[in-house]
Design a protein around this motif. Structure first.
Motif, mmCIF file in Angstrom:
data_model
loop_
_atom_site.group_PDB
_atom_site.id
_atom_site.type_symbol
_atom_site.label_atom_id
_atom_site.label_comp_id
_atom_site.label_asym_id
_atom_site.label_seq_id
_atom_site.Cartn_x
_atom_site.Cartn_y
_atom_site.Cartn_z
ATOM 1 N N ALA A 286 0.853 -1.375 0.093
ATOM 2 C CA ALA A 286 -0.052 -0.082 0.008
ATOM 3 C C ALA A 286 0.855 1.201 -0.033
ATOM 4 C CB ALA A 286 -0.991 0.042 1.082
ATOM 5 N N LEU A 287 0.337 2.481 -0.298
ATOM 6 C CA LEU A 287 1.102 3.530 -0.410
ATOM 7 C C LEU A 287 0.232 4.737 -0.010
ATOM 8 C CD1 LEU A 287 0.366 5.463 -3.163
ATOM 9 C CD2 LEU A 287 1.458 3.680 -4.345
ATOM 10 N N TRP A 288 0.762 5.845 0.445
ATOM 11 C CA TRP A 288 -0.070 7.210 1.236
ATOM 12 C C TRP A 288 0.665 8.169 0.549
ATOM 13 C CZ3 TRP A 288 1.197 10.310 5.154
ATOM 14 C CH2 TRP A 288 0.011 11.428 5.611
ATOM 15 N N PHE A 289 -0.250 9.102 -0.159
ATOM 16 C CA PHE A 289 0.209 10.331 -0.559
ATOM 17 C C PHE A 289 -0.172 11.334 0.455
ATOM 18 C CE2 PHE A 289 1.190 8.394 -4.484
ATOM 19 C CZ PHE A 289 2.327 9.104 -5.088
ATOM 20 N N SER A 290 0.686 12.423 0.853
ATOM 21 C CA SER A 290 0.375 13.573 1.431
ATOM 22 C C SER A 290 0.847 14.991 0.564
ATOM 23 C CB SER A 290 0.957 13.634 2.852
ATOM 24 O OG SER A 290 0.426 14.679 3.558
ATOM 25 N N TYR A 291 0.295 16.119 0.861
ATOM 26 C CA TYR A 291 0.408 17.196 0.003
ATOM 27 C C TYR A 291 0.644 18.194 1.029
ATOM 28 C CZ TYR A 291 -0.208 21.881 -2.089
ATOM 29 O OH TYR A 291 -0.182 22.975 -2.669
ATOM 30 N N SER A 292 2.026 18.968 0.600
ATOM 31 C CA SER A 292 2.238 20.219 1.600
ATOM 32 C C SER A 292 2.794 21.360 0.929
ATOM 33 C CB SER A 292 3.367 19.956 2.393
ATOM 34 O OG SER A 292 4.590 19.320 1.659
ATOM 35 N N ASN A 461 -6.047 23.225 -1.907
ATOM 36 C CA ASN A 461 -6.950 22.113 -2.046
ATOM 37 C C ASN A 461 -6.986 20.927 -3.179
ATOM 38 O OD1 ASN A 461 -8.120 23.137 0.370
ATOM 39 N ND2 ASN A 461 -9.750 24.699 -0.759
ATOM 40 N N GLY A 462 -6.757 21.574 -4.412
ATOM 41 C CA GLY A 462 -6.527 20.955 -5.377
ATOM 42 C C GLY A 462 -5.291 19.868 -5.197
ATOM 43 N N GLY A 463 -4.326 20.083 -4.453
ATOM 44 C CA GLY A 463 -3.276 19.425 -4.132
ATOM 45 C C GLY A 463 -3.725 18.416 -3.257
ATOM 46 N N GLN A 464 -4.507 18.751 -2.222
ATOM 47 C CA GLN A 464 -4.696 17.769 -1.253
ATOM 48 C C GLN A 464 -5.903 16.683 -1.611
ATOM 49 O OE1 GLN A 464 -6.372 20.329 1.465
ATOM 50 N NE2 GLN A 464 -4.527 21.148 2.334
ATOM 51 N N ARG A 465 -6.650 16.960 -2.654
ATOM 52 C CA ARG A 465 -7.459 16.129 -3.496
ATOM 53 C C ARG A 465 -6.793 15.207 -4.419
ATOM 54 N NH1 ARG A 465 -10.934 20.728 -4.228
ATOM 55 N NH2 ARG A 465 -10.069 21.004 -6.455
#
Length: 522
Positions: A286-292, A461-465
């Motif tokens: 599994a992988l998880w992305f996060s935006y900053s 917000n677009g990056g978080q989506r």
């Protein structure tokens, strides 16, 4: 004369002639050495920029005719010209046409049979009656364009004949509250953008050819609503990813529009991958992305605040605070070390860089042979075969460094390698650790390809989506699922699914072959 020509370029014209005349031989040598280091540095920068802008991204390039090639690929492991037979041997080993891969079309595809009967009812030679002798069958692959349909939900109202009661079935839930798109439509829009890298404005043009006018802003709102709906599922995915003892981490830039300023700023996508299949683990990857909005070290420190174990990552300084307490052990990436030597080979055919790549290649050959084995077996093989090569390479790097000018690019590459050598050596004693961090780099490839198509995100917000949707699509791919089919299943069920059982919708928990899933797809 060549040396003085170099100096005329590097020294201002107002004083260069006077300075050259006054220099003694030793000072002239020092100046020439500095100029050469500077030229080498600039040439390497130009080569990197040209390769980044125009050249291939692959590092599959021969160092020289006599040297070997290292190919860091997940499926092939390590291979190079030395592993391949000569041209004549290849020709002899080439399979015949009969033994080549069959061109039969997949059996699961729907077949339409078109029967072609001859015009003759009787034998054209003697007029006799014709009888069945056999048949020739050939297949042709066709494509039926996707089409839109309108699903009408009709809920009859029934009234009681004896009282005033009215009975009616409850309205089915929708992925977007009071919205037009169904689960299949939403899944297709999301997959097209984040898996197939088709920006929303191009999708509107494609749909317009079908006679359906959908504004880009409408599609963007649908994507935003779908990402908010699936946010609890991604939170469950994050908890699963972090509940391991070894993680792969990396980041990549993302341009984000600054409204009113006519320009973009650089934000970051962070990815963390749980995938221990190379060490024989059967847990689902599994992988998880996060935006900053920036690359400050506080972001990975927040992401990994509760993580305990091994972090395979590059030498980003923002990770250093995580290593200081000892709760997280650093495991650097050999591919980053090799990349610096590879650039030197391409730029200057540096003999030291060529030998460094050969030595690294020998380590990867051992890794290819133990991929998929249990950690203890990997540790034993590494200590018996890789440790002598690893320690020998360290001594060779230290000996080579003292022979080079301190400011040369080759010396810089050696210093970078030696600065990571001690934490890199952890892989010899721990079979869970990989020699490189390519697992995380591969997880970022869809972002890099998509970035070249949609160019920038419209807002934070677009990056978080995007981080939410990249997480689900990337995990579905790691588990061998069709991303669109998986998203269709999730969007069909998540609105009515109990929040305390949201883990049941993770990719490795769903059954896309069930009858209900096939009915929803239809």
């Amino acid at each position: 004369m060549v040396q003085r020509g170099i100096l005329r370029v590097m020294i201002p014209s107002s004083r260069r002639d006077r300075d050259l005349d006054q220099m003694d031989r030793s000072a002239l040598r020092v100046t020439v050495s500095r100029c050469r280091d500077r030229i080498e540095h600039l040439e390497l920068m130009v080569l990197k920029l040209r390769r980044h802008r125009y050249g291939p991204r692959s590092e599959r390039a021969a160092a020289s005719d006599e040297q070997l090639v290292l190919c860091l690929d997940q499926e092939q492991g390590v291979s190079g010209p030395a592993d391949q037979p000569t041209q004549s041997a290849t020709a002899q080993a080439r399979p015949s046409s009969a033994a080549r891969k069959s061109r039969a079309l997949p059996a699961h595809l729907r077949r339409e049979t078109h029967l072609h009967l001859p015009d003759e009812k009787h034998c054209p030679d003697c007029g006799g009656k014709l009888r069945h002798l056999g048949e020739d069958v050939s297949e042709m692959l066709e494509y039926l364009p996707a089409s839109f349909i309108v699903v009408r939900h009709v809920r009859p109202k029934l009234s009681c004949s004896r009282c005033c009661s009215v009975v009616q079935a409850p309205a089915p839930s929708r992925p977007v509250d009071r919205g037009l798109p169904g689960p299949s439509m939403l899944a297709h829009v999301i997959t097209s953008k984040y898996a197939d890298h088709v920006p929303l404005y191009r999708q509107t043009q494609i749909y317009a050819r079908e006679g359906v006018d959908l504004e880009r802003s409408v599609l963007a709102r649908w994507v935003g609503e779908a990402s908010r709906l699936m946010d609890p599922l991604v939170e469950a995915l994050r908890r699963y990813v972090m509940s391991t003892d070894k993680l792969h981490g990396d980041d990549t830039p993302l341009p984000v529009l600054e409204p009113g300023r006519g320009r973009t700023r650089i934000a970051r996508f962070w990815t963390y991958v749980r995938d221990s299949r190379p060490s024989g683990d059967t847990a689902p990857p599994a992988l998880w992305f996060s935006y900053s909005p920036d690359r400050r070290g506080e972001h990975p420190q927040r992401h990994l605040a509760k993580f305990r174990g091994i972090l395979q990552a590059d030498a980003f300084a923002g990770f250093n605070k995580l290593y200081a307490s000892g709760a997280i052990q650093e495991a650097p990436c050999m591919a980053h070390i090799r990349r610096k030597f590879f650039d030197l080979v391409v730029a200057h055919q540096s003999p030291i860089a060529i030998e460094a790549i050969e030595r690294i290649r020998a380590l990867y050959r051992i890794e290819e042979q133990i991929r998929g084995r249990p950690p203890e077996q990997r540790r034993q093989v590494r200590n018996a075969r890789a440790r002598p090569l690893f320690e020998s390479m360290r001594r060779w790097l230290e000996d080579s460094r003292v022979k080079l000018a301190p400011k040369s690019e080759t010396a810089a590459a050696i210093r970078y390698a030696l600065s990571l050598w001690d934490p890199l050596a952890r892989y010899l004693d721990d079979g869970r650790i990989e020699l490189d961090n390519l697992i995380a780099e591969r997880a970022l490839r869809p972002v890099a390809v998509g970035r070249r198509n949609y160019l920038f995100a419209g807002s934070d917000n677009g990056g978080q989506r995007a981080a939410i949707l990249y997480s689900l699509i990337g995990t579905a791919r790691l588990n061998g699922l069709d991303p669109e089919a998986y998203l269709r299943y999730v969007l069909t069920h998540i609105a009515d699914h109990p929040i305390n059982r949201i883990e049941e919708l993770l990719p490795w928990r769903v059954d896309l072959n069930s009858s209900s899933a096939r009915q929803n797809a239809a």
